[in-house]
Design a protein around this motif. Structure first.
Motif, PDB file in Angstrom:
ATOM      1  N   GLY A 179     -11.972   5.864   6.873  1.00 47.29           N
ATOM      2  CA  GLY A 179     -11.199   5.013   5.274  1.00 47.29           C
ATOM      3  C   GLY A 179     -12.441   3.341   5.545  1.00 47.29           C
ATOM      4  O   GLY A 179     -12.223   3.236   4.155  1.00 47.29           O
ATOM      5  N   LEU A 239       0.665   3.964  -2.569  1.00 51.27           N
ATOM      6  CA  LEU A 239       0.592   5.718  -2.426  1.00 51.27           C
ATOM      7  C   LEU A 239       1.935   6.751  -2.870  1.00 51.27           C
ATOM      8  O   LEU A 239       1.637   7.994  -2.396  1.00 51.27           O
ATOM      9  CB  LEU A 239       0.444   6.412  -0.890  1.00 51.27           C
ATOM     10  CG  LEU A 239      -0.898   4.801  -0.333  1.00 51.27           C
ATOM     11  CD1 LEU A 239      -1.291   5.576   1.049  1.00 51.27           C
ATOM     12  CD2 LEU A 239      -2.032   5.391  -1.183  1.00 51.27           C
ATOM     13  N   ARG A 281       1.921  10.055  -5.419  1.00 48.98           N
ATOM     14  CA  ARG A 281       2.034  11.170  -4.029  1.00 48.98           C
ATOM     15  C   ARG A 281       1.620  12.836  -4.581  1.00 48.98           C
ATOM     16  O   ARG A 281       0.501  12.143  -2.694  1.00 48.98           O
ATOM     17  CB  ARG A 281       3.605  11.993  -4.105  1.00 48.98           C
ATOM     18  CG  ARG A 281       4.412  11.025  -3.128  1.00 48.98           C
ATOM     19  CD  ARG A 281       5.894  11.932  -2.631  1.00 48.98           C
ATOM     20  NE  ARG A 281       6.793  10.579  -2.482  1.00 48.98           N
ATOM     21  CZ  ARG A 281       7.764  10.471  -3.797  1.00 48.98           C
ATOM     22  NH1 ARG A 281       8.221  11.274  -4.060  1.00 48.98           N
ATOM     23  NH2 ARG A 281       8.545   9.676  -3.093  1.00 48.98           N
ATOM     24  N   THR A 332      -5.530  13.298  -2.086  1.00 55.17           N
ATOM     25  CA  THR A 332      -6.914  12.772  -1.450  1.00 55.17           C
ATOM     26  C   THR A 332      -6.893  13.727  -0.091  1.00 55.17           C
ATOM     27  O   THR A 332      -8.254  13.027   0.548  1.00 55.17           O
ATOM     28  CB  THR A 332      -6.705  11.284  -1.530  1.00 55.17           C
ATOM     29  OG1 THR A 332      -6.470  11.301  -3.064  1.00 55.17           O
ATOM     30  CG2 THR A 332      -7.616  10.170  -1.057  1.00 55.17           C
ATOM     31  N   ILE A 333      -5.943  13.056   1.005  1.00 53.05           N
ATOM     32  CA  ILE A 333      -6.275  13.207   2.160  1.00 53.05           C
ATOM     33  C   ILE A 333      -6.254  14.361   3.238  1.00 53.05           C
ATOM     34  O   ILE A 333      -6.487  14.313   4.088  1.00 53.05           O
ATOM     35  CB  ILE A 333      -5.411  12.462   3.219  1.00 53.05           C
ATOM     36  CG1 ILE A 333      -3.810  13.318   3.002  1.00 53.05           C
ATOM     37  CG2 ILE A 333      -4.868  11.156   2.811  1.00 53.05           C
ATOM     38  CD1 ILE A 333      -2.618  12.937   3.288  1.00 53.05           C
ATOM     39  N   GLU A 357      -5.501   0.114   1.591  1.00 58.16           N
ATOM     40  CA  GLU A 357      -5.087   1.559   0.710  1.00 58.16           C
ATOM     41  C   GLU A 357      -5.838   2.657   1.598  1.00 58.16           C
ATOM     42  O   GLU A 357      -5.537   3.768   1.929  1.00 58.16           O
ATOM     43  CB  GLU A 357      -5.124   1.489  -1.222  1.00 58.16           C
ATOM     44  CG  GLU A 357      -3.596   0.963  -1.658  1.00 58.16           C
ATOM     45  CD  GLU A 357      -4.154   0.245  -2.934  1.00 58.16           C
ATOM     46  OE1 GLU A 357      -3.483  -0.502  -3.040  1.00 58.16           O
ATOM     47  OE2 GLU A 357      -3.725   1.441  -3.812  1.00 58.16           O
ATOM     48  N   LEU A 380      -4.401   6.063   3.611  1.00 56.77           N
ATOM     49  CA  LEU A 380      -5.183   6.936   3.078  1.00 56.77           C
ATOM     50  C   LEU A 380      -5.462   8.153   4.300  1.00 56.77           C
ATOM     51  O   LEU A 380      -4.729   8.800   4.953  1.00 56.77           O
ATOM     52  CB  LEU A 380      -5.585   7.180   1.782  1.00 56.77           C
ATOM     53  CG  LEU A 380      -4.918   6.840   0.873  1.00 56.77           C
ATOM     54  CD1 LEU A 380      -6.213   7.089  -0.172  1.00 56.77           C
ATOM     55  CD2 LEU A 380      -4.496   7.872   0.449  1.00 56.77           C
ATOM     56  N   SER A 381      -6.963   7.314   5.037  1.00 57.87           N
ATOM     57  CA  SER A 381      -7.410   7.982   6.019  1.00 57.87           C
ATOM     58  C   SER A 381      -6.726   8.473   7.042  1.00 57.87           C
ATOM     59  O   SER A 381      -6.048   9.416   8.153  1.00 57.87           O
ATOM     60  CB  SER A 381      -8.449   7.734   6.104  1.00 57.87           C
ATOM     61  OG  SER A 381      -8.918   6.010   6.529  1.00 57.87           O
ATOM     62  N   SER A 416       0.558  -1.566   0.230  1.00 61.20           N
ATOM     63  CA  SER A 416      -0.091   0.820  -0.149  1.00 61.20           C
ATOM     64  C   SER A 416       1.094   1.135  -0.336  1.00 61.20           C
ATOM     65  O   SER A 416       0.528   2.181  -0.896  1.00 61.20           O
ATOM     66  CB  SER A 416      -1.053  -0.052   1.496  1.00 61.20           C
ATOM     67  OG  SER A 416      -1.808  -1.394   1.312  1.00 61.20           O
ATOM     68  N   SER A 419      -2.213  11.335  -3.256  1.00 57.58           N
ATOM     69  CA  SER A 419      -2.329  10.935  -2.497  1.00 57.58           C
ATOM     70  C   SER A 419      -2.598  11.586  -1.022  1.00 57.58           C
ATOM     71  O   SER A 419      -2.983  12.078  -0.688  1.00 57.58           O
ATOM     72  CB  SER A 419      -1.614   9.979  -2.086  1.00 57.58           C
ATOM     73  OG  SER A 419      -0.766   9.302  -2.719  1.00 57.58           O
ATOM     74  N   ILE A 429     -11.764  10.278  -0.440  1.00 54.42           N
ATOM     75  CA  ILE A 429     -10.880   8.704  -0.951  1.00 54.42           C
ATOM     76  C   ILE A 429     -11.972   7.768  -0.907  1.00 54.42           C
ATOM     77  O   ILE A 429     -11.290   7.000  -2.316  1.00 54.42           O
ATOM     78  CB  ILE A 429     -10.977   8.482   1.043  1.00 54.42           C
ATOM     79  CG1 ILE A 429      -9.762   9.243   1.477  1.00 54.42           C
ATOM     80  CG2 ILE A 429     -10.558   6.911   0.900  1.00 54.42           C
ATOM     81  CD1 ILE A 429      -9.043   8.991   2.394  1.00 54.42           C
TER      82      ILE A 429
END
Lengths: 412, 224
Positions: free
Chosen positions: A389, A14, A18, A24-25, A340, A344-345, A10, A21, A305
């Motif tokens: 997430g 990510l 970069r 997204t977060i 994943e 991320l979260s 994962s 990601s 997400i």
């Protein structure tokens, strides 16, 4: 596939995306940051408010014309009520559960001068010697006002630290004279410091005998009288005597004011507990509103997400087909994509927590508010983001897992 | 007997139209055979490979792989079977683009749940075998087509499968590189592996010892 393999694969993905990601977060980061910052500030606020309430004198009862509260106050009605009198105070003093009683009046003077120096917005309190016990005053130097000062309406006063700082930065104020409402008044004592509350100094006070106060400040009239009339501070014999004292005061005051059994109280008996109630009511509303804002931001972050995971699933359709061909089960694929999303979260949650703590620290450094970060808020922030997430990752992950390997391998 | 099918059929429904991709295929394959399934496009050879490779289940008929009835297996059991008993080599290589050769070859071992120390030994050995030991830390975009297909072959062989399926393995390669890959398959076959090539190219099919020709979802000719 072990957890370790899942984490490293994962992370790899990510890392290769970069910017994506990060973007997204961002929603999660902002949401968690807000939650942590609010929580730490509210915690800090709770603590300093509690300290302030404690500093009022832990069991002190305030008898006034009105009750404290957040409800609507009918000022017209309150203005019609009988005033609280000094005689009420002396009657209360004779109650069995009562130890000390201090009737008081307050006034504000916009500026106080001494040899070219000025202290602004000074609160003048006229009271009796027992105020020292009901309000927990300590004496830094000199002495507090005494019964003789009261009896002879002496032009004497005690001053707070703020006044010392502004008017007597280099000299001992005890023995000096200041001018209060046109009357030359001798400083006989300096009060111990109480610090500040919401950026407002609590040491901006002058205490004079109530008899003197009545002489130099005119009796308030009309609406003014509602809030600047006499109030009585009462200290019960002990914490155990608080409730009996309240009951005895109520009974006494109703009798003295000639209230029939079916009439409501036309006075207020207020305690620290009433202050706590007010604070709780206000802060709870503010708290709920702000948590609501943060929750919306987490929701938006979660949708972000989900969106990006759906993109990833369609981008990596062939990869999913291949993984299935070499032995990945439906569950393997589900876990991979869910992992994943959660990763991320959680990364968003960690960054958000750090920023939230940082904001708390900055706010408490540059403003009078103080921040406290209990460990549980950190777990809460990261736990919340993990939950987001999982919640928003499950749908894309399930879509990936359900792909038919043949179709997935053919996908262009 | 490694593979045994009886009257295998596979129908697809596209809207209201039913495609009969396979219409009764009965087939027996022994361990260690080197087979080419040929036929024009639409003949059903890919569908047959997907069924034999446990990527798909037949509409009717029987399929025994090492005496296991594949049609009765669950999703989990099928994926374990693909992992342990079957290797795939595809025309388009299907490597994971952003990870190294080693990581690509490792994939079946990860799903097999093999310990990392043993994984590394196996990867070293198999990359040595396909002649890519010097390329193990490279990513696919740094490799030539032939090298990518060698990585795919290594990945197909890493779990010592009972059968390797190769779907047009030279289709994206020039003829010289294609020959090199076929030489590699020959060597692997000589080592006792069962290989099933799927191709429309008679030259490629010529490498195999047994030819199965398909047309319209049925076996037209089997040189067994």
């Amino acid at each position: 596939m072990t957890i370790k393999d899942l984490i490293s694969s994962s992370f790899n993905i990510l890392r290769t995306h970069r910017l994506r990601s990060f973007l997204t977060i961002l929603g999660i980061v902002i949401g968690v940051m807000t939650i942590i910052a609010i929580l730490s500030l509210v915690q800090g606020l709770n603590r300093s408010v509690e300290e302030q309430i404690q500093s009022l004198g832990s069991n002190t009862i305030f008898v006034q014309r009105f009750s404290w509260g957040t409800g609507r106050m009918d000022i017209q009605e309150i203005a019609k009520r009988k005033e609280i009198t000094i005689d009420d105070a002396w009657a209360i003093a004779r109650l069995p559960a009562v130890d000390k009683v201090a009737p008081q009046r307050n006034a504000n003077i916009s500026s106080l001068n001494y040899q070219g120096r000025t202290a602004k917005q000074v609160e003048v309190t006229g009271s009796t010697p027992d105020l020292q016990y009901t309000t927990n005053y300590s004496i830094e130097s000199g002495r507090f006002i005494n019964q003789e000062d009261y009896n002879r309406k002496g032009q004497v006063c005690c001053v707070g630290g703020y006044i010392v700082d502004n008017l007597f930065p280099t000299e001992d104020p005890v023995g000096k004279y200041i001018n209060i409402n046109g009357k030359r008044t001798l400083i006989i004592g300096v009060l111990g410091r109480k610090g500040s509350f919401f950026g407002q100094s609590q040491d901006n006070v002058i205490i004079i005998p109530l008899s003197t106060f009545n002489k130099i400040f005119p009796k308030p009239i009309g609406m003014q009288a509602v809030f600047s009339g006499i109030s009585i501070q009462v200290l019960p014999k002990s914490a155990k005597h608080l409730e009996p004292a309240i009951d005895q005061i109520r009974e006494l005051m109703r009798r003295r004011r000639g209230l029939g059994y079916d009439k409501p109280d036309d006075f207020g008996i207020n305690t620290q507990e009433s202050l706590r109630e007010i604070y709780k009511n206000i802060s709870n509303i503010a708290f709920i509103v702000m948590i609501g804002v943060a929750a919306i931001s987490l929701l938006v972050g979660g949708i972000g997400i989900m969106n990006i995971m759906l993109v990833a699933v369609s981008e990596r359709t062939r990869e999913i087909g291949l993984r299935k061909a070499v032995g990945a089960s439906t569950r393997n694929i589900l876990y991979q994509f869910l992992f994943e999303a959660v990763m991320l979260s959680i990364i968003g949650g960690i960054i958000g927590t750090l920023l939230g703590v940082g904001i708390g620290k900055i706010v408490s450094a540059v403003s009078p508010l103080s921040a406290a970060v209990p460990v549980w808020t950190v777990f809460l922030g990261i736990g919340f983001s993990a939950a987001v997430g999982i919640f928003f990752g499950i749908y894309p992950a399930n879509r990936a897992a359900q792909l038919n390997p043949i179709d997935a391998l053919r996908y262009e | 007997m490694l593979i045994q099918t009886e009257n295998l059929t596979r129908h697809y429904t596209i809207g209201t139209y039913v495609v009969q991709a396979l219409r009764g295929v009965s087939l027996a394959i022994e361990n260690g055979e080197y087979i080419a399934i040929t036929g024009p496009s639409g003949s059903g050879k890919s569908t047959l490979m997907h069924l034999l490779g446990c990527l798909d289940l037949p509409t009717s008929g029987k399929y025994l792989l090492s005496n296991t009835d594949v049609t009765s297996l669950s999703d989990l059991e099928l994926s374990r079977l693909r992992n342990q008993s079957i290797g795939f080599v595809f025309q388009t290589f299907n490597l994971l683009p952003r990870v190294t050769v080693m990581k690509n070859v490792e994939l079946p071992l990860l799903y097999a749940g093999i310990d990392s120390r043993i994984r590394n030994e196996k990867i070293e050995a198999i990359l040595e075998r396909v002649g890519l030991a010097h390329r193990k830390t490279h990513c696919p975009n740094e490799l030539s087509g032939g090298e990518m297909q060698r990585v795919a072959v290594a990945r197909a062989l890493i779990n010592n499968p009972q059968v390797v399926f190769a779907d047009e393995p030279t289709g994206n390669l020039d003829s010289k590189t294609g020959k090199e890959i076929m030489t590699l398959f020959n060597e692997i076959a000589q080592e006792g592996n069962t290989i099933i090539l799927v191709t429309h190219d008679p030259n490629i099919a010529g490498y195999a010892r047994r030819q199965i020709k398909m047309l319209d979802g049925q076996i037209l000719e089997d040189t067994k």
